[in-house]
Design a protein around this motif. Structure first.
Motif, short mmCIF file in Angstrom:
data_model
loop_
_atom_site.label_atom_id
_atom_site.label_comp_id
_atom_site.label_asym_id
_atom_site.label_seq_id
_atom_site.Cartn_x
_atom_site.Cartn_y
_atom_site.Cartn_z
N GLY A 31 44.42 47.17 41.81
CA GLY A 31 45.70 46.47 41.72
C GLY A 31 45.65 45.07 42.28
O GLY A 31 46.64 44.35 42.27
N TYR A 32 44.50 44.65 42.80
CA TYR A 32 44.36 43.30 43.35
C TYR A 32 43.24 42.58 42.61
O TYR A 32 42.38 43.21 42.00
CB TYR A 32 43.99 43.35 44.83
N CYS A 33 43.26 41.25 42.67
CA CYS A 33 42.10 40.53 42.16
C CYS A 33 41.91 39.21 42.90
O CYS A 33 42.87 38.61 43.35
CB CYS A 33 42.20 40.31 40.66
N ILE A 37 42.03 34.99 34.89
CA ILE A 37 41.88 34.07 33.74
C ILE A 37 43.23 33.51 33.35
O ILE A 37 44.18 34.26 33.16
CB ILE A 37 41.31 34.80 32.51
N VAL A 38 43.29 32.20 33.22
CA VAL A 38 44.51 31.57 32.73
C VAL A 38 44.25 31.08 31.31
O VAL A 38 43.21 30.47 31.03
CB VAL A 38 44.91 30.38 33.62
N GLU A 39 45.19 31.39 30.44
CA GLU A 39 45.09 30.93 29.06
C GLU A 39 46.19 29.92 28.83
O GLU A 39 47.36 30.22 29.02
CB GLU A 39 45.25 32.11 28.11
N ILE B 6 48.52 34.14 32.66
CA ILE B 6 47.35 34.78 33.26
C ILE B 6 47.03 35.96 32.37
O ILE B 6 47.79 36.93 32.31
CB ILE B 6 47.64 35.23 34.71
N GLY B 9 45.40 39.56 33.79
CA GLY B 9 46.23 40.40 34.65
C GLY B 9 46.02 39.98 36.08
O GLY B 9 44.90 39.85 36.55
N ARG B 10 47.10 39.65 36.76
CA ARG B 10 47.03 39.42 38.19
C ARG B 10 48.37 39.81 38.75
O ARG B 10 49.38 39.19 38.44
CB ARG B 10 46.75 37.95 38.52
N MET B 11 48.38 40.85 39.50
CA MET B 11 49.64 41.34 40.05
C MET B 11 49.44 41.61 41.53
O MET B 11 49.74 42.70 42.02
CB MET B 11 50.06 42.63 39.32
N ASN B 12 48.90 40.66 42.23
CA ASN B 12 48.68 40.85 43.66
C ASN B 12 50.03 41.01 44.35
O ASN B 12 50.90 40.14 44.22
CB ASN B 12 47.92 39.66 44.25
N PRO B 13 50.24 42.14 45.04
CA PRO B 13 51.54 42.39 45.66
C PRO B 13 51.99 41.24 46.56
O PRO B 13 51.17 40.68 47.29
CB PRO B 13 51.30 43.67 46.47
N ILE B 15 52.57 38.32 45.80
CA ILE B 15 52.16 37.01 45.29
C ILE B 15 52.71 36.83 43.88
O ILE B 15 53.26 35.79 43.55
CB ILE B 15 50.62 36.88 45.23
N LEU B 19 55.88 34.32 44.72
CA LEU B 19 55.55 34.51 46.13
C LEU B 19 56.71 35.13 46.91
O LEU B 19 57.84 34.69 46.82
CB LEU B 19 55.20 33.15 46.75
N ILE B 21 55.99 36.47 50.40
CA ILE B 21 55.18 36.93 51.51
C ILE B 21 56.04 37.10 52.77
O ILE B 21 55.78 37.91 53.62
CB ILE B 21 53.98 35.97 51.73
N TRP B 22 57.10 36.31 52.86
CA TRP B 22 58.00 36.41 54.01
C TRP B 22 59.33 36.98 53.57
O TRP B 22 60.01 36.40 52.73
CB TRP B 22 58.18 35.04 54.66
N ARG B 310 57.24 25.74 43.60
CA ARG B 310 55.78 25.69 43.52
C ARG B 310 55.29 24.48 42.73
O ARG B 310 56.06 23.76 42.13
CB ARG B 310 55.25 26.96 42.87
#
Ligand code: SF4
Ligand code: SF4
Lengths: 177, 313
Positions: A31-33, A37-39, B6, B9-13, B15, B19, B21-22, B310
């Motif tokens: 679930g983290y990375c 990749i940005v398109e 993206i 896939g990027r689903m960093n909790p 983030i 964002l 974080i606070w 941002r």
């Protein structure tokens, strides 16, 4: 020594192999990375332009994340690689808020995690996992102070850009265009 | 037209997609820090000026609560940490460029001072207070002689603490809404205004209340000026800051900011304070309560909206 990476946006096809390679190599929790990749699609049909970028921490030379860390957990290591010392990190999140590229995250164990340029591999003379695995060979890694390194050579030859240099971070990820 | 996605896939909790974080801890901590800073500033200032008898609430009574406020703030800060067992690492390093480090050390310095001040004045709150042990009694007697240097140290540290609550955010160039040096002075003035409000609430003397209402009125005027100045700066700045300010000038925060923070938190209390000073019949608790509410909400909004703002790339 100044480690840097160049990514050829003309060769990258967005296959995400680098993302999976990193997750495997570095035991990134599910679930983290650490890379992604940005398109980018520019223009309107039928005049369209496509760019793929494999992104990660820019190992900035003027890193806001190192600057704002209250404990010194975020620091510059050999060759300017920005690293986090786990048992110094208190998980305050300041560095996460300070990164204009959103390259960091909190590991489920509580400390902050991000790309390390695979320093453990680089020390052994290997390439970072993402670079090694790329099927189109679109990534170049090496020492910018050495004119014969892959990255120095390709940067000399090609036009490149960095991401939001106006944020003052002096990023060390070069995107060949 | 440009579209960035993206695709891996990027689903960093916390983030992605945006964002976060606070959460509530940090704005609450900033509020308590500012409030304590305000109270301690007035306590030490009026003590040094020799006005302890004229303004007993400000000099003696209100500061008794500050160790609790600061302590609670530290508890919130602690709760916010994700790697809690290493909390002590904050105190094995001093990083001159890190506002978080400055804040942690300032709190560590001002907390014992405010504790001493509270101990010296505890009899105002509990007239029958007895320290029981002779050592403590002797220590208190010794400290009585050092009240003036303690007050000076408290005054300087309270200004640092108050301004730090804003600098903590303004140091982040990655979040355009925070990245303005106005934020330090703005949070300082707002913190002092909440401090004055707390003193008004606690005070039993009409004369003292009027003085602090007048002080608060001035602080509110400065705050309004700084807020307008901040948005003028944003409007004249780069695209990222224009976008950041747009959240308050037509965007999703417009109503809550201008109605609740500026309207109910600044303009209405200012009007009520004017009426009170003209001896109109208004319940004196309302204005300071609104000031406290506005100050708290202001920090929450700035913390959340700032994380939404941002860079574009
Ligand atoms: S990309 Fe972000 S995490 Fe990496 S060095 Fe730069 S500011 Fe720090
Ligand atoms: S989360 Fe950890 S690495 Fe980041 S600023 Fe805080 S202590 Fe430093």
């Amino acid at each position: 020594m100044r480690y840097a990476m160049a990514v050829d946006t003309k060769k990258c096809v967005g296959c995400s192999d680098c993302v999976v390679a990193c997750q495997t190599e570095n035991d990134v929790p599910i679930g983290y990375c650490r890379d992604w990749i940005v398109e980018v699609t520019d223009g309107t049909y039928p005049q369209l332009e496509l760019e793929h970028r494999s992104e990660r921490c820019n190992h900035c030379e003027n890193s806001p994340c190192v600057r704002c860390c209250p404990t010194g957990a975020s620091h510059y290591s050999d060759g300017g690689i920005v690293l986090v010392t786990k048992n110094k990190c208190i998980g305050c999140g300041a560095c996460i808020a300070s990164c204009p590229y959103d390259a960091r995250f909190t590991h489920p164990k509580g400390y902050v995690d991000k790309c390390t340029f695979c320093i453990h591999r680089v020390k052994k003379g290997q390439e970072p996992a993402c670079v090694a695995v790329c099927p189109t060979k679109c990534m170049y890694f090496g020492d910018l102070d050495d004119p014969n390194s892959d990255v120095s050579k390709v940067i000399k030859k090609r036009k490149y850009k960095t991401l939001i240099p106006e944020a003052g971070t002096q990023p060390q990820l070069y995107f060949l265009i | 037209m440009r579209e960035e996605l993206i695709v891996s896939g990027r689903m960093n909790p916390h983030i992605d997609p945006q964002l976060e974080i606070w959460e509530w801890h940090i704005p609450a901590y900033l509020f308590l820090g500012g409030l304590a800073a305000g109270i301690l500033f007035f306590a030490s200032y009026f003590f040094i000026k020799g006005k302890s008898d004229e303004y007993p609430t400000a000099v003696k009574l209100a500061p008794i609560f500050t160790p609790l406020l600061i302590g609670l703030g530290l508890v919130f800060l602690f709760l916010d940490l994700k790697h809690k067992l290493y909390f002590w690492r904050l105190y094995t390093a001093f990083k001159i460029e890190s506002p978080m480090s400055w804040g942690a050390w300032t709190l560590m310095a001002i907390m014992p001072l405010s504790g001493i001040w509270a101990a010296l004045n505890i009899k105002t709150l509990f007239p029958k207070w007895d320290w029981k042990f002779d050592v403590v009694k002797d220590a208190i007697k010794v400290l009585e002689d050092y009240k003036t240097p303690i007050a000076w140290a408290m005054m300087i540290l309270s200004v640092i603490l108050g301004i730090y609550t804003g600098i903590l955010l303004s140091a982040f160039n990655a979040r355009p809404l925070w990245n303005t040096s106005i934020l330090g002075p703005l949070f300082l003035v707002s913190g002092m205004s909440t401090g004055a409000a707390a003193i008004i609430i606690l005070s039993k003397s009409k004369a003292e209340r009027h003085t602090f209402a007048r002080i608060d009125l001035l602080l509110i005027a400065i705050e309004l000026f700084l807020i307008i100045h901040m948005f003028m700066g944003f409007r004249a700045s780069s695209q990222v800051q224009i976008d950041a300010s747009a959240m308050f000038l037509g965007g999703q925060f417009t109503a809550v900011f201008w109605v609740l923070v500026v309207g109910f938190g600044l303009l209405i209390p200012a009007a009520l304070e004017v009426m009170e000073m003209r001896n109109k019949k208004v319940p004196y608790m309302v204005a300071p309560a609104l000031v406290l509410f506005g100050g708290l909400l202001f920090r929450f909004i700035m913390a959340y909206a700032g994380q939404m703002s941002r860079w574009l790339y």
